[in-house]
Design a protein around this motif. Structure first.
Motif, PDB file in Angstrom:
ATOM      1  N   GLY A 294      15.465  -2.970   2.293  1.00 58.33           N
ATOM      2  CA  GLY A 294      14.389  -3.453   1.436  1.00 58.33           C
ATOM      3  C   GLY A 294      13.013  -3.415   2.071  1.00 58.33           C
ATOM      4  O   GLY A 294      12.068  -3.990   1.520  1.00 58.33           O
ATOM      5  N   GLU A 295      12.865  -2.728   3.216  1.00 58.22           N
ATOM      6  CA  GLU A 295      11.579  -2.678   3.911  1.00 58.22           C
ATOM      7  C   GLU A 295      11.292  -1.259   4.391  1.00 58.22           C
ATOM      8  O   GLU A 295      12.190  -0.426   4.496  1.00 58.22           O
ATOM      9  N   ILE A 296      10.002  -1.024   4.689  1.00 57.35           N
ATOM     10  CA  ILE A 296       9.608   0.169   5.434  1.00 57.35           C
ATOM     11  C   ILE A 296       8.740  -0.280   6.605  1.00 57.35           C
ATOM     12  O   ILE A 296       8.070  -1.317   6.531  1.00 57.35           O
ATOM     13  N   PRO A 297       8.720   0.482   7.695  1.00 62.55           N
ATOM     14  CA  PRO A 297       7.853   0.126   8.820  1.00 62.55           C
ATOM     15  C   PRO A 297       6.410   0.483   8.520  1.00 62.55           C
ATOM     16  O   PRO A 297       6.117   1.396   7.750  1.00 62.55           O
TER      17      PRO A 297
ATOM     18  N   PRO B   1      -4.200 -12.265  -5.681  1.00 66.97           N
ATOM     19  CA  PRO B   1      -3.128 -11.679  -4.879  1.00 66.97           C
ATOM     20  C   PRO B   1      -2.966 -10.204  -5.212  1.00 66.97           C
ATOM     21  O   PRO B   1      -3.277  -9.766  -6.329  1.00 66.97           O
ATOM     22  N   ALA B   2      -2.470  -9.439  -4.254  1.00 69.28           N
ATOM     23  CA  ALA B   2      -2.391  -7.994  -4.417  1.00 69.28           C
ATOM     24  C   ALA B   2      -0.992  -7.480  -4.135  1.00 69.28           C
ATOM     25  O   ALA B   2      -0.257  -8.022  -3.299  1.00 69.28           O
ATOM     26  N   VAL B   3      -0.646  -6.428  -4.857  1.00 67.61           N
ATOM     27  CA  VAL B   3       0.564  -5.650  -4.618  1.00 67.61           C
ATOM     28  C   VAL B   3       0.109  -4.241  -4.269  1.00 67.61           C
ATOM     29  O   VAL B   3      -0.645  -3.625  -5.020  1.00 67.61           O
ATOM     30  N   VAL B   4       0.530  -3.728  -3.131  1.00 68.23           N
ATOM     31  CA  VAL B   4       0.176  -2.362  -2.746  1.00 68.23           C
ATOM     32  C   VAL B   4       1.210  -1.413  -3.328  1.00 68.23           C
ATOM     33  O   VAL B   4       2.415  -1.649  -3.225  1.00 68.23           O
TER      34      VAL B   4
ATOM     35  N   ASP C  91       6.666  -7.900  -2.950  1.00 64.00           N
ATOM     36  CA  ASP C  91       7.151  -6.607  -2.477  1.00 64.00           C
ATOM     37  C   ASP C  91       6.244  -5.511  -3.024  1.00 64.00           C
ATOM     38  O   ASP C  91       5.701  -5.622  -4.123  1.00 64.00           O
ATOM     39  N   CYS C  92       6.106  -4.443  -2.260  1.00 67.59           N
ATOM     40  CA  CYS C  92       5.144  -3.392  -2.591  1.00 67.59           C
ATOM     41  C   CYS C  92       5.838  -2.139  -3.118  1.00 67.59           C
ATOM     42  O   CYS C  92       6.978  -1.848  -2.762  1.00 67.59           O
ATOM     43  N   GLY C  93       5.106  -1.398  -3.931  1.00 69.96           N
ATOM     44  CA  GLY C  93       5.637  -0.170  -4.509  1.00 69.96           C
ATOM     45  C   GLY C  93       5.503   1.011  -3.575  1.00 69.96           C
ATOM     46  O   GLY C  93       4.903   2.031  -3.935  1.00 69.96           O
TER      47      GLY C  93
ATOM     48  N   ARG D 160       6.269  -4.649   9.325  1.00 65.66           N
ATOM     49  CA  ARG D 160       7.160  -4.164   8.283  1.00 65.66           C
ATOM     50  C   ARG D 160       6.677  -4.682   6.938  1.00 65.66           C
ATOM     51  O   ARG D 160       6.055  -5.750   6.857  1.00 65.66           O
ATOM     52  N   VAL D 161       6.985  -3.927   5.885  1.00 63.48           N
ATOM     53  CA  VAL D 161       6.514  -4.265   4.541  1.00 63.48           C
ATOM     54  C   VAL D 161       7.697  -4.235   3.580  1.00 63.48           C
ATOM     55  O   VAL D 161       8.423  -3.237   3.516  1.00 63.48           O
TER      56      VAL D 161
END
Length: 333
Positions: free
Chosen positions: A293-296, A241-244, A270-272, A83-84
């Motif tokens: 607040g998440e997606i699989p 560090p990275a944000v997807v 948290d990612c966009g 999960r993200v």
């Protein structure tokens, strides 16, 4: 049908046979459009998305096509998480509209707020960000995205004006790597990190921003960077560090972004990837929208009925087919 090697590109006729073009209405006008068009391609490994913005030329679009073909034809790197965490995305709407926008992003405690919109003022930005802070409360995280819309002096002035809202970072405050380096130096004492987006995904050298010390964080997108593998390699070499993030994708494209986020060794932000909430319709049921607040992290299969319902016109389908042909020629030329 043959499966390509690591470097092979599938034949154009096979790609087009496997392509569906859709046009999805937006819930909120974004990037000047009220419909999002995308080409969805089903390969041996599953569905992928090709959706460079309409103004991008063939050489730039070719990188997006490479990403789609990689995701559709090749197994992807191992996922490290299932999960993200994702952020809400607030377009350049009025402050009064902010609560309705945030309500679409279930459980998101981070919000990315668009600023520096043409035709608007810094006062508009401050009002919008204040409304987000009021909605999220003191524990919510706020990042702003200027899409390179300020010069260095404007960025410094805006950062000071927005600093009262405890910004997580400012994304692409200025257009060039040199300007990013300057504004990052000016804001050192203010403790506001700088994130680079366009200076990575639209650059001939996506590592230039890291070498110049011009950013604290990289914003990476699977499609514009040529796929999950290439994006992972860029992050590893940059050492930041990275944000997807996404490019206003359908749920199919968001699944590719989630695959990238899931494969990163570290994921501290948290990612966009919650932007399906900005679409009034999608190709999957349920759509890949935030829940808690998440997606699989997993592939998405579009629903045949939704592909039919939102099929682009014959004219737009022909336009996208021509675009895929041009990008394919650039890849294979």
């Amino acid at each position: 049908m043959s499966e390509p090697t690591d470097t092979a590109v599938p034949a154009i006729d096979e790609i087009l046979e496997r392509t569906r073009v859709v046009s999805l209405p937006m819930a909120t006008r974004f990037r000047g459009v009220d419909h999002r068009e995308a080409a969805l391609i089903e390969g041996p490994e599953g569905w992928a998305e090709f959706s460079p913005f309409l103004e991008y030329d063939a050489p730039e679009a070719a990188t997006w096509l490479a990403a789609a073909l990689d995701f559709a034809w090749r197994p992807q790197p191992r996922a490290r998480r299932d999960r993200v965490g994702v952020n809400a995305t607030v377009p350049a709407v009025s402050a009064a509209e902010v609560p309705d926008v945030l309500a679409r992003f279930d459980g998101c405690r981070t919000a990315k707020v668009k600023v520096a919109e043409r035709g608007q003022t810094l006062a508009d930005d401050v009002a919008r960000v204040r409304a987000v802070r009021d909605a999220l409360g003191p524990e919510g995280r706020i990042r702003v995205d200027a899409n390179g819309g300020w010069n260095v002096d404007e960025a410094e002035h805006a950062a000071h004006a927005l600093s009262e809202f405890d910004l997580e970072y400012i994304e692409q405050p200025c257009a060039t790597v040199e300007e990013l380096a300057q504004i990052r130096e000016r804001l050192t004492d203010w403790g506001i990190p700088i994130a680079a987006d366009e200076s990575v995904r639209r650059a001939d050298d996506p590592l230039a921003v890291a070498r110049a010390g011009a950013a604290d964080i990289l914003v990476i997108k699977a499609q514009p960077l040529g796929g999950v593998r290439r994006a992972l390699a860029i992050v590893a070499e940059a050492g930041l560090p990275a944000v997807v993030s996404s490019a206003l994708d359908t749920s199919v494209g968001l699944a590719q972004g989630a695959a990238l986020a899931a494969a990163l060794p570290e994921l501290d932000y948290d990612c966009g990837l919650g932007t399906a909430a900005l679409l009034a319709a999608d190709v999957a049921e349920p759509r890949l929208a935030p829940l808690g607040g998440e997606i699989p992290a997993g592939r998405v299969v579009p629903a045949a009925a939704l592909l039919d319902e939102h099929a682009a016109s014959a004219e737009r389908e022909a336009w996208w087919h021509a675009r895929i042909r041009a990008a394919h020629t650039h890849l294979t030329g």
